[in-house]
Every structure is written in structure tokens, then in C-alpha cells.
Enzyme design. Structure first.
Site, PDB file in Angstrom:
ATOM      1  N   SER A 278      90.513  75.333  37.477  1.00 37.30           N
ATOM      2  CA  SER A 278      90.181  74.810  38.806  1.00 37.30           C
ATOM      3  C   SER A 278      90.123  75.955  39.803  1.00 37.30           C
ATOM      4  O   SER A 278      90.600  77.055  39.548  1.00 37.30           O
ATOM      5  CB  SER A 278      91.242  73.804  39.253  1.00 37.30           C
ATOM      6  OG  SER A 278      92.502  74.442  39.326  1.00 37.30           O
ATOM      7  N   ASP A 279      89.564  75.677  40.960  1.00 39.21           N
ATOM      8  CA  ASP A 279      89.650  76.607  42.082  1.00 39.21           C
ATOM      9  C   ASP A 279      90.923  76.237  42.851  1.00 39.21           C
ATOM     10  O   ASP A 279      91.545  75.211  42.591  1.00 39.21           O
ATOM     11  CB  ASP A 279      88.402  76.476  42.967  1.00 39.21           C
ATOM     12  CG  ASP A 279      88.145  77.730  43.791  1.00 39.21           C
ATOM     13  OD1 ASP A 279      89.073  78.542  43.969  1.00 39.21           O
ATOM     14  OD2 ASP A 279      87.015  77.895  44.263  1.00 39.21           O
ATOM     15  N   ASP A 280      91.260  77.045  43.828  1.00 37.62           N
ATOM     16  CA  ASP A 280      92.461  76.803  44.623  1.00 37.62           C
ATOM     17  C   ASP A 280      92.272  75.535  45.471  1.00 37.62           C
ATOM     18  O   ASP A 280      91.681  75.589  46.537  1.00 37.62           O
ATOM     19  CB  ASP A 280      92.688  78.036  45.501  1.00 37.62           C
ATOM     20  CG  ASP A 280      93.787  77.836  46.522  1.00 37.62           C
ATOM     21  OD1 ASP A 280      94.516  76.827  46.434  1.00 37.62           O
ATOM     22  OD2 ASP A 280      93.917  78.697  47.401  1.00 37.62           O
ATOM     23  N   GLY A 281      92.732  74.419  44.956  1.00 38.28           N
ATOM     24  CA  GLY A 281      92.585  73.168  45.700  1.00 38.28           C
ATOM     25  C   GLY A 281      91.443  72.285  45.234  1.00 38.28           C
ATOM     26  O   GLY A 281      91.181  71.251  45.821  1.00 38.28           O
ATOM     27  N   SER A 282      90.759  72.670  44.170  1.00 41.83           N
ATOM     28  CA  SER A 282      89.649  71.824  43.719  1.00 41.83           C
ATOM     29  C   SER A 282      90.096  70.779  42.695  1.00 41.83           C
ATOM     30  O   SER A 282      89.322  69.911  42.313  1.00 41.83           O
ATOM     31  CB  SER A 282      88.506  72.672  43.144  1.00 41.83           C
ATOM     32  OG  SER A 282      88.860  73.241  41.908  1.00 41.83           O
TER      33      SER A 282
END
Ligand SMILES: *[C@@H]1O[C@H](CO)[C@@H](O)[C@H](O)[C@H]1NC(C)=O
Ligand SMILES: *[C@@H]1O[C@H](CO)[C@@H](O)[C@H](O)[C@H]1NC(C)=O
Ligand SMILES: *[C@@H]1O[C@H](CO)[C@@H](O)[C@H](O)[C@H]1NC(C)=O
Ligand SMILES: *[C@@H]1O[C@H](CO)[C@@H](O)[C@H](O)[C@H]1NC(C)=O
Ligand SMILES: *[C@@H]1O[C@H](CO)[C@@H](O)[C@H](O)[C@H]1NC(C)=O
Ligand SMILES: *[C@@H]1O[C@H](CO)[C@@H](O)[C@H](O)[C@H]1NC(C)=O
Ligand SMILES: *[C@@H]1O[C@H](CO)[C@@H](O)[C@H](O)[C@H]1NC(C)=O
Ligand SMILES: *[C@@H]1O[C@H](CO)[C@@H](O)[C@H](O)[C@H]1NC(C)=O
Length: 905
Positions: A278-282
Site C-alpha cells: 500500500s501507499d502511506d494511507g491508501s
């Protein structure tokens, strides 16, 4: 493919005056064909792990928990875990590492060897700093809208150019030793409304955002495949071992929990063997994202930017719990961990990989190992210098990426001018230094990098003014300069005395978490910043030899000054990184003949692009509908008959080239190479299957086996895999029935190695008709018909030719280059079987087409003629999902439709 590239590389390096034996002579790409070995090792490693150990491999330890992002520490087996960091321009947040050119410049070179060389150097620097996994390269955004804030982190809105660049960057970084993470999957085309918290915290004058979900990017299946997925096929083919899923939703479902995208398309259809992070917060869910195919979570925490959920994770303890209560099958956890470890073995990181030797974002030598908890004061940065001779690669990429758009009366190259005027803030250093603003979030002094997580620290920045002065001394040239864009009278007096006036302008963009001059990531306009247009015209008003240099993350509009006769030359220099001034001087003075070509169109006005960023949400759950379909950038200009200022692929040289002798030759089908890239890992797109990764699943023990061990003391807000002490095991809902997330019973295009068979070779003769040696980027465009764009790039070849000499260039067309996506059959279809000839064009740009020919339709498409494809009968009509017919109706007696699918061996 890599064999060819490395041979070319050796040849080009021989002429490049690189120091002998230096590290950036890229070796042949590793790994291709080694997935089965990697999987065997990964299984052996993972299958011996306990449940909490496997969870450790999937979940990072939280924001600021450790000084650099880490995960997977497994003390019992002596595994020290994996370290992760950004970025496409270098190792983010440290010192003694390089600031590479933007990937945009790599695309502007159209030079496979240079793209690979810089990617290799970036990979090697990450590795030498001890970074196992690097978040780079970027192909989402692709560049649907020219205003898109992160376009410069990627390459080009043309999927072919982007695909070649993206694939080579993956291969190069992998060869350098770090796991390249292709990002962002997929349709992440603008910054506005990519995250809820981030955007609701922005209040523009008179506008208060209140979105409840990130935007949903919605596009039809054919566009998804032919534009936005196209480059991902290249990267999978070139050995991509990790993918980052994006912030946005796709068709209403969060990209990181979109089963159709991750399990169905990425791991199924494309046969991707690595892991999805994931991305940071995705990541927006625990169970659903695991089931949909996400394999690793950064930073481990629940909320966008870790703001709300410090130390709280959808995975970590929650994943342990989900497996124990049967919400997530244990084989899925095995699969996650195995995919992560397979990437590690695929890159050979089990042998001699350096230990992490710096702390992301902290340049101090000593500091806290756990900065958030302020625990364990120790040495955190060894200041290892990883730059090697990479400055030379950066300088070369910079020089070879410069696109010359105008050059009247031999304004360039400069020939010992008596007096030069250098004008504009963009020419000189920033008062605050090159790293004066966090993550390069400002536009002060010369611009050499965009802002956001795709940035890195400059070890130094050679600004244009210093480099020009240094060079000018050799000729005894007088150099006057004014760096204040607003001091009109001083500028007037300086330029009126000069023989040539260099005026510098820029425009900037970046990631949505930083705002610069009212630009929230995406650019608000396509004009030059800080009254650049006025500045150019003011200089030109008093200087009949005005040379414009622009540093930009994408196209800028030039109408206010481009036709001014006193503007004699224009150079687009992109975002060139630490060697900016040196690269520019190489071209200004003719040491390097300009050879860059535009990787996008420069339009006359913003509206001409037909696509734009959505700046005001259309509701609490914004929808970004890609109604333009396939028609972005030049595909749109061509389709709509709009005259651009400078077309895609355009770029001038100090010499001239002519084109002749077009040949279009079919490749003998019997010589077609047998694909050696068959996926070896079982495709888990169907949850109905019960794949066995490990022979024995962990026998469930009582809760105490999974709760916080008394032997370790916990660091605050640090994410561990354990259940809280005194937890009891509850049985939760079994994971959802297969039909919920298994949308397809089979995947016709799975693996699709036949797509890569060579089917045609197009060749031509290019002659250097000028007086100096130069490189030409010959371009091949095809007209495929069947609702496809007027023409699309399907080949390019950059060749250096001596003055008065000829060179043969050739372009290899693979079956995929002649194929379009047929949504109903979920397969690539070779247009030669659909009737109508394919138009072939070779030229110097997308509109400067010098030669043309045809590839004939196949009258009797049978196996053999197009080796390895499987004819498919019985389609009475082929339509896209949005019910626009795109091929003529087929009935019995008409040619079979050759569906490009997995080779049946
Ligand atoms: C566990 O490790 C041992 C020793 O390395 C190995 O022989 C065995 O195959 C592994 N177990 C599994 C299930 O892979
Ligand atoms: C998980 O990782 C942490 C460090 O991040 C370590 O302290 C812990 O022992 C690991 N747990 C297991 C079960 O290996
Ligand atoms: C934002 O919208 C939500 C639902 O649409 C609503 O409940 C909430 O009150 C709104 N907040 C503000 C600050 O307008
Ligand atoms: C999105 O919806 C469109 C229209 O129904 C469909 O054609 C397309 O395949 C969907 N894409 C994804 C990724 O779900
Ligand atoms: C588990 O996830 C939920 C959100 O779904 C969160 O509220 C909770 O705090 C998480 N638990 C832990 C221990 O992180
Ligand atoms: C530095 O850049 C910021 C943002 O672009 C701008 O507001 C500011 O005026 C600049 N400072 C100087 C001294 O140019
Ligand atoms: C475009 O945006 C830049 C940066 O915010 C600004 O300096 C410039 O004035 C704007 N151009 C126009 C025409 O408004
Ligand atoms: C071009 O430059 C000359 C001075 O060198 C000036 O007289 C003339 O007005 C300029 N023309 C334009 C169109 O700016």
C-alpha cells in the site's frame, strides 16, 4: 532483450568516456526466469515461520517507530528484516547520495541505455544505503492531464514510451540491487482529492472541501488496458517484483482493496509474481485488502499520513486475529509472506546485502533508534557515500534530455560570445540552498526537482549561472546577470548590451500534501511561474538574440512569446537534478548536440488538451470520469484536428537528418522466440481455489501463543504482530464466499507470453545531412484502425550519426504492438485478423512523418502464421463494456479473430 541492450550499452559506454570499470556499467539484468527458484527459497523460508512471524513480514512498524521504515524482523531465525525508502530521484531523506534527474528527463532522452544507466545507479545507491525496497519507478500518473502534480515522477502520457522507460527503470534498479516498486496502481492521475483527511484540511479562499472518500477514477476496460495498464505489462515482463497500489478508488472501490485490479488483472491477467504494497494511507481495510490481493502495508498504520492512527494498524495484530478467526485464510497470509520473500530472493538480497546505515529524514550522526518513542539513543547515520561516479550519468541524462524547440539563425550553439546576459531567478542558486524547503516544497532559485515524496536531498546543485560563468571564462566572455524577475529597469539595461540573452523561467508541481504558491500538488495553470511570460518579452524587447531556457515538470504554454522574432532559441530542460547547469552548458556550447524529443504535446491553450484536473469535487465522493477514453495528449490533438504549438516527439538538433528506404518485413513465425517468462507461481485470482503454498498450516494454538511475549518490552506506538495480553481467541465470520471477490472463472489473457513474440521488423535509413555529428530519435507510429487513435507510437530508436553519414535503424514490432484489447473476450486481439491494413509511419515526430508503408491484414488467420496464438470463433459482435462497437461485426466465413493468449506449448 537485455542481451541486446547490454551489447548496445557496452558500445555506447566505449564512446562515453566513463572511467573504466566503474560501477555504473550496468550488468545484464538479473532474475528473469528465476522466479521458480525464488519461490522455492521463499517457500522454504516462509513455511517454517509462525503466524506472528509471517504477520511481521507484512506490516511495517509505524510512523516514526523506527528511524527508517522497516518490517519483517524475525529474531528466532536471525532475519534482520527489510528496509524501505523512496524515491525515483534518489535515496530520500539522507546525505551523500545523488539527486538524479526527474524520470521525466529520462523519457525526454528517448535513450534506452541512459534510462537503464540512471536507474541502475539509483538502485545501487539504495542498495548501498541498505534499502531493500525502493518506492520507484512511477507510471501512475501516466499524465492524463498536463496539470497533474506528479507527472514528472513518471515519464510520458504515451503508454509505449512510458512502458519502455518504466520497464527499463525496473530492470535497472533491480540490477542495482534494490527491489524496484512500480507505483501507483492504478489510475492515480491527479492529486486533488486523493485522500480524505489531507484534502479536508485544505481550505481554499471561499471553498471548504468536505469529501468522504478519495476520488474514484472511472474508465472503460479498453482504455484501462491500452493506456493505463500498458506500461505495467512492460514492467512485469522486465522483472518487476513489487507494486504499490494507489490512493484513489477505481470504479468506486479503493485501489488497494480492488479484487478485480489486484487479483484479477495484476496477478492474474498479467501474471505478476511479486508483492503488492500500500501507499502511506491508501489501505482502507484489513480483511478486504488482504483478500483483494494486497500483501504488505506501509507505514502499517490505519489512517492517511498516520495522523489519526499512530500505532494502530489494519494488519499487525488485526491480521493475526483475522487469520485466527478465519476471516482471512492462512494460505493467503502464506501467499503474502511468500511473495515478499520471493522478491527478496529474486534480487539475490540474501547474499551480502548491506545493513541499513542511515535514518530517513535525520542527517545527524546520533539519534534515537525509535524517534517517536524517543528511545535507544545510538548512532543512526554512518554517512556512507554511495554516489560513485553517478554524477556523470546524471549530467549525460540531463544534456541528452534537453529538447530544443526553436533555433533561428544559428543562435545556438554559442560561439565565444563577447557578452552574455543571464536573466531570471531560475538561472541562479536559491537563497535558502537547494534543500531549503522540506521535500523541495518551494520554487526558489533554479528548479531542478519537483516536490513531494518523489524528491531527494541535493548533495550540491550546479545552477546554470555558475556553470555558464565557469564555461564563459574560457572564451573571455563578459557575463552580466540579474536574478530578480521583477527588476525591469536593471534587466533592460543589462540585456541591451549583450550579444546573447539567456532568460530562465520555470513552473513547478508536486505531491498533494504540500502547497506551493496556491498550487496543491497539481498545477493551477500551464503558464510559466513568477511572471515568466512577461520576463521573456521584456528581455526580447531589448535583445534581438533572446534564448529561453525552461525548467518545468511538463508542458507550459508559450503563445505570448514563442513567435517573437527576438526569441531565437528555446530549450526545454525538464527537471535535471544536481548537474543541471553542467548539462545545460554541454548543449548551449555544443559539446553535446541536442537530441531530446518532447514526451508530450505543447498545446496553444489549456483547453486544447481536452483533459484537466478536477479542482472542485463533484460531490462528497468525487468521480473522475475518463470520458476521453483513449484520446489523451497527442491522440486527442490528432483526433480532434487541433494544431499544437509543438507536437509529441518533436525536438531539433544542431544538424539535420533525412529519412529513406522504408522496409516492412514479417518475422518468420517459426523463428519467433518461445516465451521463457511463463508465470511459475500459481495465479490466485480465484479464491475458490485452495492453493497450497505451505504443506502444513500452522496448527492453531491457544491465545497465549499469539499474545505479547513477556520477553520483549514494547516501544510505544510501535506495531507488533501480537494480540494484546489476555486476549481470547474468538471465532469470527468465515471469509466471504468466493463469489464476492472471484469475478472471473478464467483469465484468457493470463500470462500472455505470445504478446511478446516479434512479428514485424520495420527499418529505414537515416542520413545526417548537416555538418556536425548528432543523435536522431527515429519514431515509428502505427494506424491500427478499429477505433484506435489516428496514429500511436510503437517504436523508437536513438542513433548517433556522424556528419554526412547514414545509419540503418530498425524497430521490432511485437504482437502486442499490433493488438487491441477486446473487453468481452477479456483478451488482446491482433488487428491484422480484424480486416484492414495497418498504416506504418516512420519520422522525426508524431507529425513529421517522413516515410510510410503498410502491414497487411491477415486473410486467412490460422495458427502458425502468427505462431502460438489461439484462434477464437463465434464472436458475433465485439463491443467494449461501454457498448461502443469498436470492430466490425464478424460472422461465420470472415477471418478468425486471433486472440493473443497464453502460448500453448
Ligand atoms: C524448513 O526448514 C528446513 C531447514 O531449512 C527445510 O529443510 C524445510 O524444507 C523447511 N520446511 C518447509 C515446509 O519448507
Ligand atoms: C516482529 O518484529 C519485531 C520488531 O519489529 C520484533 O521485536 C519481534 O520479535 C518480531 N516478532 C516475531 C514473532 O518475530
Ligand atoms: C461533511 O459531510 C458529511 C457528510 O456528507 C457531514 O456529515 C459533515 O457534517 C460535513 N462536515 C462539514 C464540516 O461540513
Ligand atoms: C469499471 O467499469 C467499467 C464500466 O462498467 C468497466 O468497463 C471496467 O472494466 C471497470 N474497471 C475496473 C477496473 O473495474
Ligand atoms: C484493528 O483495526 C481497527 C480498524 O479496523 C482499529 O480500530 C483497531 O485499533 C485495530 N487494532 C489494533 C490493535 O491496531
Ligand atoms: C520562495 O518560494 C516561495 C514559494 O514558491 C515564495 O512564496 C517565496 O516568495 C520565495 N522566496 C523568495 C525569496 O524568492
Ligand atoms: C500560474 O501559476 C503560477 C504559480 O502559482 C503563478 O506564478 C502565475 O502567475 C500563474 N499564471 C497566471 C496566468 O495566472
Ligand atoms: C527586438 O530587439 C530589438 C533590439 O535589439 C528591438 O528594437 C525590437 O523592438 C525587438 N523586437 C521585439 C518584437 O521585441
Amino acid at each position: 532483450m537485455f542481451l541486446i541492450i547490454s551489447t548496445v550499452l557496452l558500445a555506447s559506454l566505449a564512446t562515453a568516456q566513463y572511467p573504466e570499470g566503474s560501477r555504473y556499467t550496468p550488468p545484464i539484468s538479473p532474475g528473469r526466469g528465476n522466479w521458480s527458484q525464488a519461490y522455492a527459497s521463499a517457500r522454504q523460508f516462509v513455511c517454517n515461520l509462525t503466524l506472528t512471524e509471517k504477520v511481521n513480514l507484512t506490516t511495517q512498524t509505524g510512523t516514526g517507530a523506527t528511524n527508517t521504515y522497516q518490517l519483517g524482523i524475525i529474531p528466532r531465525v536471525g532475519f534482520r528484516g527489510l528496509a524501505l525508502d523512496d524515491s525515483p530521484t534518489g535515496v530520500r531523506g539522507t546525505d551523500y547520495s545523488s539527486a538524479f534527474t526527474a524520470p521525466l528527463n529520462m523519457a525526454m532522452t528517448w535513450d534506452r541505455e541512459l534510462i537503464y544507466a540512471q536507474a541502475f545507479a539509483n538502485g545501487a545507491e539504495h542498495r548501498d544505503k541498505g534499502v531493500n525496497i525502493a518506492y520507484s519507478p512511477v507510471v501512475g500518473p501516466l499524465g492524463r492531464a498536463p496539470e497533474g502534480g506528479r507527472n514528472w515522477e513518471g515519464y510520458s502520457p504515451d503508454p509505449y514510451l512510458s512502458g519502455v522507460s518504466f520497464g527499463l527503470t525496473v530492470a535497472g534498479m533491480n540490477a542495482g540491487g534494490t527491489i524496484a516498486v512500480g507505483k501507483h496502481f492504478v489510475l492515480y492521475e491527479q492529486e486533488h482529492f486523493r485522500q480524505r483527511i489531507e484534502w479536508n484540511s485544505y481550505d481554499l479562499p471561499g471553498v471548504e472541501f468536505n469529501i468522504t472518500e478519495p476520488y474514484s477514477a472511472n474508465t472503460d476496460d479498453r482504455t484501462l488496458h491500452e493506456l493505463y495498464l500498458w506500461p505495467w505489462y512492460d514492467a512485469v515482463h522486465d522483472g518487476m517484483a513489487a507494486v504499490m497500489c494507489s490512493y484513489n478508488r477505481v470504479n468506486g472501490t479503493q485501489a488497494c482493496q480492488n479484487n478485480h485490479l489486484l487479483n484479477g488483472i495484476l496477478k492474474g491477467e498479467m501474471g505478476f509474481q511479486g508483492f503488492v504494497v500500500s501507499d502511506d494511507g491508501s489501505q482502507h481495510s484489513g480483511v478486504l485488502s488482504s483478500l483483494a490481493g494486497m500483501d504488505m502495508t506501509i507505514l502499517g498504520e490505519t489512517s492517511p499520513n498516520g495522523v489519526e492512527g499512530l500505532g494502530i494498524s489494519f494488519w499487525g495484530p488485526n491480521l493475526t486475529q483475522s487469520v485466527l478467526n478465519d476471516s482471512v485464510p492462512e494460505w493467503r497470509l502464506d501467499d503474502m509472506a511468500t511473495r515478499i520473500m520471493a522478491a527478496y530472493y529474486y534480487l539475490g538480497q540474501d547474499e551480502g546485502f548491506p545493513e541499513l546505515n542511515f535514518a530517513q529524514g535525520d542527517l545527524d550522526t546520533y539519534g534515537h533508534l525509535y524517534p517517536h518513542a524517543m528511545e535507544d539513543f545510538t548512532q543512526i547515520n554512518q554517512h556512507v557515500d554511495v554516489r560513485d561516479h553517478h554524477a556523470e550519468v546524471i549530467r549525460r541524462v540531463g544534456a541528452n534530455s534537453i529538447v530544443m524547440l526553436k533555433n533561428t539563425d544559428h543562435a545556438l550553439p554559442l560561439m565565444s560570445p563577447r557578452q552574455l546576459a543571464v536573466i531570471g531567478e531560475d538561472a541562479g542558486p536559491s537563497l535558502f540552498g537547494p534543500n531549503g524547503c522540506a521535500d523541495r516544497g518551494c520554487d526558489n532559485g533554479t528548479l531542478a526537482m519537483g516536490w513531494g515524496s518523489g524528491s531527494t536531498n541535493f548533495p550540491y546543485l550546479v545552477d546554470p549561472l555558475s556553470a555558464i560563468q565557469h564555461r564563459a571564462l574560457e572564451d573571455g566572455t563578459v557575463v552580466q546577470y540579474v536574478l530578480d524577475n521583477y527588476d525591469t529597469s536593471l534587466i533592460d539595461s543589462v540585456v541591451s548590451q549583450a550579444e546573447a540573452c539567456l532568460v530562465f523561467v520555470n513552473a513547478d508541481s508536486g505531491e498533494g500534501y504540500i502547497e506551493v504558491d496556491g498550487n496543491y500538488g497539481d498545477r493551477n495553470n500551464l503558464t510559466a511561474w513568477m511572471r515568466g511570460d512577461e520576463l521573456i518579452n521584456e528581455v526580447a524587447g531589448n535583445c534581438s538574440n533572446t534564448i529561453v531556457v525552461a525548467h518545468t515538470p511538463g508542458p507550459i504554454l508559450m503563445e505570448p512569446w514563442i513567435q517573437n522574432p527576438n526569441v531565437t532559441a528555446v530549450l526545454m530542460a525538464g527537471l535535471p537534478g544536481q548537474e543541471s547547469g553542467n548539462s545545460l552548458v554541454d548543449v548551449l556550447y555544443g559539446t553535446v548536440t541536442p537530441s531530446g524529443k518532447l514526451p508530450w504535446t505543447i498545446g496553444k491553450k489549456r483547453e486544447d488538451y481536452g483533459t484537466d484536473v478536477m479542482y472542485i469535487p463533484d460531490g462528497p465522493e468525487p468521480n473522475l470520469n475518463f470520458t476521453e477514453g483513449l484520446f489523451i495528449d497527442y491522440r486527442h490533438f490528432d483526433q480532434a484536428g487541433i494544431e499544437p504549438r509543438f507536437e509529441f516527439g518533436y525536438g531539433m538538433s544542431y544538424t539535420t537528418f533525412s529519412y529513406s528506404n522504408l522496409r516492412v518485413d514479417a518475422v518468420d513465425a517459426s523463428n519467433a522466440s518461445i516465451g521463457n517468462d511463463e508465470p511459475t507461481h500459481t495465479v490466485h485470482s480465484q479464491m475458490t481455489a485452495n492453493p497450497t503454498i505451505c504443506p502444513h498450516h500452522t496448527t492453531k494454538l491457544n491465545a497465549s501463543a499469539y499474545t505479547f511475549p513477556s520477553t520483549i518490552s514494547s516501544v510505544s506506538d510501535y506495531i507488533y504482530p501480537y494480540l494484546p495480553r489476555n486476549s481470547s481467541l474468538t471465532t469470527g465470520p468465515a471469509y466471504p464466499s468466493a463469489s464476492v471477490y472471484a469475478e472471473r472463472s478464467d483469465i484468457p489473457a493470463g500470462g500472455a507470453s505470445a504478446l511478446w513474440d516479434d512479428v514485424y521488423i520495420v527499418s529505414a535509413t537515416i542520413s545526417n545531412t548537416g555538418e556536425t555529428a548528432g543523435q536522431e530519435v527515429a519514431q515509428l507510429y502505427l494506424s491500427l484502425g478499429h477505433g484506435e487513435p489516428v496514429r500511436q507510437l510503437r517504436g523508437f530508436n536513438k542513433t548517433c550519426i556522424e556528419a554526412g553519414k547514414d545509419a540503418e535503424v530498425s524497430f521490432t514490432l511485437r504482437r502486442r504492438d499490433l493488438s487491441i484489447w477486446n473487453s468481452p473476450s477479456q483478451a488482446w486481439v491482433d488487428v491484422r485478423g480484424l480486416g484492414g491494413d495497418v498504416g506504418v509511419f516512420v519520422g522525426a515526430s508524431s507529425r513529421d512523418l517522413r516515410l510510410n508503408g503498410t502491414i497487411p491484414a491477415m486473410i486467412n488467420a490460422k495458427n502458425g502464421d502468427h505462431g502460438g496464438t489461439v484462434g477464437q470463433k463465434g464472436h458475433s459482435s465485439l463491443t467494449t463494456n461501454d457498448s461502443t462497437p469498436f470492430v466490425t461485426e464478424l460472422s461465420d466465413g470472415q477471418p478468425e479473430v486471433p486472440v493473443v493468449t497464453k502460448r500453448v506449448l
